[in-house]
Design a protein around this motif. Structure first.
Motif, short mmCIF file in Angstrom:
data_model
loop_
_atom_site.label_atom_id
_atom_site.label_comp_id
_atom_site.label_asym_id
_atom_site.label_seq_id
_atom_site.Cartn_x
_atom_site.Cartn_y
_atom_site.Cartn_z
N SER A 205 0.82 -1.22 0.00
CA SER A 205 0.00 0.00 0.00
C SER A 205 0.85 1.26 0.00
O SER A 205 0.39 2.33 -0.43
CB SER A 205 -0.95 0.02 1.21
N VAL A 206 2.10 1.16 0.46
CA VAL A 206 2.97 2.35 0.47
C VAL A 206 3.33 2.76 -0.96
O VAL A 206 3.82 3.87 -1.18
CB VAL A 206 4.26 2.11 1.29
N LEU A 207 3.07 1.88 -1.92
CA LEU A 207 3.37 2.18 -3.33
C LEU A 207 2.16 2.73 -4.07
O LEU A 207 2.18 2.82 -5.30
CB LEU A 207 3.86 0.91 -4.03
N LEU A 208 1.13 3.12 -3.32
CA LEU A 208 -0.12 3.53 -3.95
C LEU A 208 0.07 4.66 -4.95
O LEU A 208 -0.50 4.64 -6.05
CB LEU A 208 -1.13 3.95 -2.89
N ILE B 15 1.11 4.60 -12.68
CA ILE B 15 1.21 3.55 -13.70
C ILE B 15 -0.18 3.22 -14.25
O ILE B 15 -0.36 3.01 -15.45
CB ILE B 15 1.88 2.29 -13.12
N GLY B 16 -1.18 3.18 -13.36
CA GLY B 16 -2.54 2.87 -13.80
C GLY B 16 -3.06 3.88 -14.81
O GLY B 16 -3.70 3.51 -15.81
N HIS B 17 -2.79 5.16 -14.56
CA HIS B 17 -3.20 6.19 -15.52
C HIS B 17 -2.50 6.00 -16.86
O HIS B 17 -3.12 6.15 -17.93
CB HIS B 17 -2.89 7.58 -14.96
N LYS B 18 -1.20 5.69 -16.82
CA LYS B 18 -0.47 5.47 -18.06
C LYS B 18 -1.05 4.26 -18.81
O LYS B 18 -1.20 4.31 -20.04
CB LYS B 18 1.02 5.26 -17.75
N HIS B 19 -1.36 3.20 -18.08
CA HIS B 19 -1.93 2.01 -18.72
C HIS B 19 -3.27 2.30 -19.36
O HIS B 19 -3.57 1.82 -20.46
CB HIS B 19 -2.07 0.88 -17.70
N MET B 20 -4.12 3.11 -18.69
CA MET B 20 -5.40 3.46 -19.28
C MET B 20 -5.19 4.23 -20.58
O MET B 20 -5.90 4.03 -21.58
CB MET B 20 -6.25 4.29 -18.33
N SER B 21 -4.18 5.11 -20.60
CA SER B 21 -3.93 5.91 -21.80
C SER B 21 -3.37 5.08 -22.94
O SER B 21 -3.34 5.53 -24.08
CB SER B 21 -2.95 7.05 -21.46
N LEU B 22 -2.92 3.86 -22.64
CA LEU B 22 -2.40 2.95 -23.67
C LEU B 22 -3.37 1.82 -23.98
O LEU B 22 -3.05 0.91 -24.74
CB LEU B 22 -1.06 2.36 -23.20
N LEU C 299 -4.37 -5.85 -8.22
CA LEU C 299 -4.42 -4.46 -7.76
C LEU C 299 -4.49 -3.50 -8.94
O LEU C 299 -5.32 -2.57 -8.96
CB LEU C 299 -3.18 -4.16 -6.90
N MET C 300 -3.64 -3.73 -9.94
CA MET C 300 -3.59 -2.84 -11.10
C MET C 300 -4.88 -2.91 -11.92
O MET C 300 -5.42 -1.87 -12.33
CB MET C 300 -2.40 -3.21 -11.99
N THR C 301 -5.37 -4.10 -12.18
CA THR C 301 -6.57 -4.21 -13.01
C THR C 301 -7.78 -3.61 -12.31
O THR C 301 -8.63 -2.99 -12.96
CB THR C 301 -6.86 -5.67 -13.38
N GLY C 302 -7.84 -3.75 -11.00
CA GLY C 302 -8.94 -3.12 -10.25
C GLY C 302 -8.90 -1.61 -10.38
O GLY C 302 -9.93 -0.96 -10.63
N LEU C 303 -7.71 -1.04 -10.22
CA LEU C 303 -7.54 0.40 -10.35
C LEU C 303 -7.87 0.86 -11.77
O LEU C 303 -8.59 1.85 -11.98
CB LEU C 303 -6.10 0.78 -10.00
N PRO D 117 -8.29 11.43 -21.65
CA PRO D 117 -7.37 12.09 -20.72
C PRO D 117 -7.05 11.23 -19.51
O PRO D 117 -7.91 10.49 -19.00
CB PRO D 117 -8.15 13.35 -20.30
N ALA D 118 -5.80 11.32 -19.07
CA ALA D 118 -5.34 10.55 -17.92
C ALA D 118 -4.22 11.33 -17.25
O ALA D 118 -3.77 12.36 -17.73
CB ALA D 118 -4.84 9.17 -18.38
N GLY D 119 -3.77 10.81 -16.11
CA GLY D 119 -2.64 11.41 -15.43
C GLY D 119 -2.96 11.85 -14.02
O GLY D 119 -4.06 12.34 -13.74
N ASP D 120 -1.98 11.68 -13.12
CA ASP D 120 -2.17 12.04 -11.72
C ASP D 120 -1.46 13.34 -11.35
O ASP D 120 -1.38 13.69 -10.17
CB ASP D 120 -1.69 10.91 -10.80
N PHE D 121 -0.97 14.07 -12.34
CA PHE D 121 -0.36 15.38 -12.12
C PHE D 121 -1.37 16.43 -12.59
O PHE D 121 -1.60 16.58 -13.79
CB PHE D 121 0.94 15.50 -12.91
N PHE D 122 -1.99 17.10 -11.66
CA PHE D 122 -3.01 18.07 -12.04
C PHE D 122 -3.18 19.12 -10.94
O PHE D 122 -2.80 18.91 -9.79
CB PHE D 122 -4.35 17.40 -12.34
#
Length: 404
Positions: free
Chosen positions: A72-75, A81-88, A132-136, A256-261
Motif C-alpha cells: 500500500s505504500v506504493l499507492l 502507472i494505472g493512468h499510463k496504462h489506461m492511456s495505452l 491491484l492494477m486491473t482493479g484500479l 485524458p489521464a494522469g495524476d499530475f493536475f
C-alpha cells in the motif's frame, strides 16, 4: 494469498534485483516482443531503444519486492502507472502475457537460483499486483466512460488547426471525428496520440500534455519538433506530427489521464516552474485559473534557450496584463537587447534570484521539465524551506525520479 514464507523469498531477491534488475527487465522485454510482437504496437519503442523503459520497470519491480510486506505504500506509484496504462488501452488480459514472460525471464536469468519455490512465490506476488492494477484501471475506464463525451480505447480525432507557437513548438487542435463532445479533464493531465509509422510497420502511442483549459469541444496539444532523431524511434511521433500530419488528417486519441493536475479546490497561491516544453501542462492549469477568474495569486517561472524557441510568450504577456494576480519571470540562456526588460533573466532558472517573488506563503509549487531540471528546482525549493507535500512534479517519459 501470499504466505509469510513467500514474502521472505521475495525479499531475499532484493539484492539480486538491485544489481541485475535492468538485465532482467531487458531480457524480459526482448523475450516478450519475440513471442508477442503485437505488443510492439502498445509500447513506446523509443523508450525501449533508449533503455528508459527497462530502467523504469527494474525500479518498479525492486520497489515492489522491497515493500512486499505492505504494498500500500506504493499507492502513488501504482496510481501513476494505472493512468499510463489506461492511456495505452492496457486491458486485464495483457497481464497474463506479461506475467508469463516475467516469470520465464526470472527463471532464465537466475538459472539454478530460480527454484520452484521462488518462482511460485513470484507467481503469487505478481498476481497480487496484477489484481491491484486491473482493479484500479477498470475504475479509471469506468469513470472515463461515465463522463459526458467520455470513452475508452482509441477514438478518431480530426486535426482542425495547426498553429506554430515558436521555432520548435506547434499546437494541434483535435476535434472528435464523430462530431461528439470531448470529456473534460483535470488541468495538467495528458492524452495519448497514436500514429502508424510505415518505417517501423507499427502503431506507436505517445503521451502529450493538454495545453489548454477544458472546453468540451476540442483538445489542444503543443508538440516540440525533435532534432537528429530521424533514425531513432524516440521523437518519430512528434516529428511526424510536425512534418506529415496536416489539417484534415485523422489521428487516434485515448481519453485524458494522469495524476499530475492542479488542485482546483484550493484558494491558496500557486507557483508554476517549467523548463522548455515542460510548460504545456502548466499552461492548462494557468488557462483554467484565468478563464475561471480565479483570484489565486499566480507566479509563472519559465526557462528556455531564447525568445525564438519560447512558445506562448505573447499570450502569457496578455494574460499577465489582464489578470492582476499573475506575475511572470522568464529565464533565457542568453538575452538579446529587446529582452533586457523587467521579468527577464539571463541563465538557467535560479529560484534564488527571485527569492520572495516566488516564495509565496502557503503556496503549491508545480514543476515540469527534464529530469535534471526537476531535481534542481526540487532541491532549491527544499533548501528554501518548502515542504515536499507542497511540491508537485511531472517527469516526461517513464518515471525514474525518486525525490523526497
Amino acid at each position: 494469498m501470499i504466505t509469510t514464507k513467500q514474502k521472505e523469498l521475495i525479499k531475499a531477491t532484493v539484492p539480486v534485483l538491485r544489481e541485475h534488475g535492468v538485465a532482467l527487465t531487458t531480457h524480459f522485454y526482448n523475450r516478450m516482443f519475440t513471442h508477442n510482437p503485437e505488443l510492439k504496437n502498445v509500447f513506446n519503442m523509443g523508450n525501449q531503444g533508449s533503455g528508459k523503459q527497462q530502467l523504469s520497470l527494474a525500479m518498479a519491480v525492486l520497489a515492489y519486492a522491497e515493500n512486499i510486506e505492505d504494498p500500500s505504500v506504493l499507492l502513488a506509484a501504482v496510481t501513476k502507472i494505472g493512468h499510463k496504462h489506461m492511456s495505452l488501452d492496457i486491458r486485464p488480459e495483457h497481464y497474463g502475457i506479461v506475467g508469463r514472460h516475467l516469470l520465464a525471464s526470472i527463471s532464465e536469468v537466475l538459472g539454478d537460483g530460480a527454484t520452484a519455490e521462488l518462482l511460485a512465490a513470484w507467481a503469487v506476488a505478481y498476481q497480487q499486483l496484477a489484481d491491484l492494477m486491473t482493479g484500479l484501471e477498470m475504475k479509471l475506464y469506468s469513470d472515463s466512460v461515465a463522463k459526458e463525451g467520455g470513452w475508452t480505447g482509441w477514438r478518431p480525432f480530426l486535426v482542425k488547426q495547426k498553429k506554430q507557437e515558436s521555432e520548435e513548438i506547434t499546437s494541434f487542435y483535435l476535434y472528435p471525428a464523430d462530431g461528439g463532445k470531448v470529456a473534460d479533464f483535470l488541468p495538467g493531465q495528458y492524452i495519448s496520440v497514436r500514429l502508424f509509422l510505415p518505417e517501423m510497420n507499427l502503431f506507436q502511442p505517445r503521451q502529450y500534455s493538454l495545453s489548454s483549459a477544458p472546453n468540451g469541444a476540442y483538445y489542444r496539444i503543443s508538440v516540440k519538433k525533435e532534432k537528429g532523431t530521424t533514425k531513432h524511434p524516440n521523437g518519430m511521433i512528434s516529428n511526424r506530427l510536425h512534418d506529415a500530419v496536416q489539417v484534415g488528417d485523422v489521428v487516434e486519441v485515448a481519453p485524458p489521464a494522469g495524476d499530475f493536475f492542479l488542485n482546483t479546490g484550493k484558494q491558496t497561491p500557486v507557483v508554476f516552474i517549467s523548463g522548455g516544453i515542460g510548460q504545456t501542462p502548466l499552461l492548462s492549469m494557468l488557462e483554467y485559473l484565468t478563464s475561471t477568474n480565479s483570484d489565486r495569486e499566480i507566479v509563472w517561472v519559465h526557462g528556455c534557450r531564447n525568445r525564438k524557441v519560447h512558445a506562448f510568450r505573447e499570450p502569457l504577456t496578455t494574460l499577465e496584463a489582464q489578470h492582476g494576480t499573475l506575475k511572470k519571470h522568464i529565464f533565457y540562456d542568453s538575452l538579446d537587447e529587446e529582452m533586457q526588460v523587467e521579468g527577464y533573466y539571463e541563465g538557467i532558472v535560479e529560484l534564488d534570484k527571485l527569492k520572495e517573488q516566488a516564495m509565496l506563503r502557503d503556496a503549491d509549487y508545480y514543476i515540469c521539465g527534464p529530469a535534471a531540471f526537476i531535481k534542481k528546482q526540487f532541491k532549491d525549493l527544499s533548501a528554501m524551506g518548502v515542504s515536499g507535500e507542497a511540491i508537485h512534479y511531472e517527469e516526461f517519459g517513464p518515471a525514474n525520479l525518486v525525490l523526497s
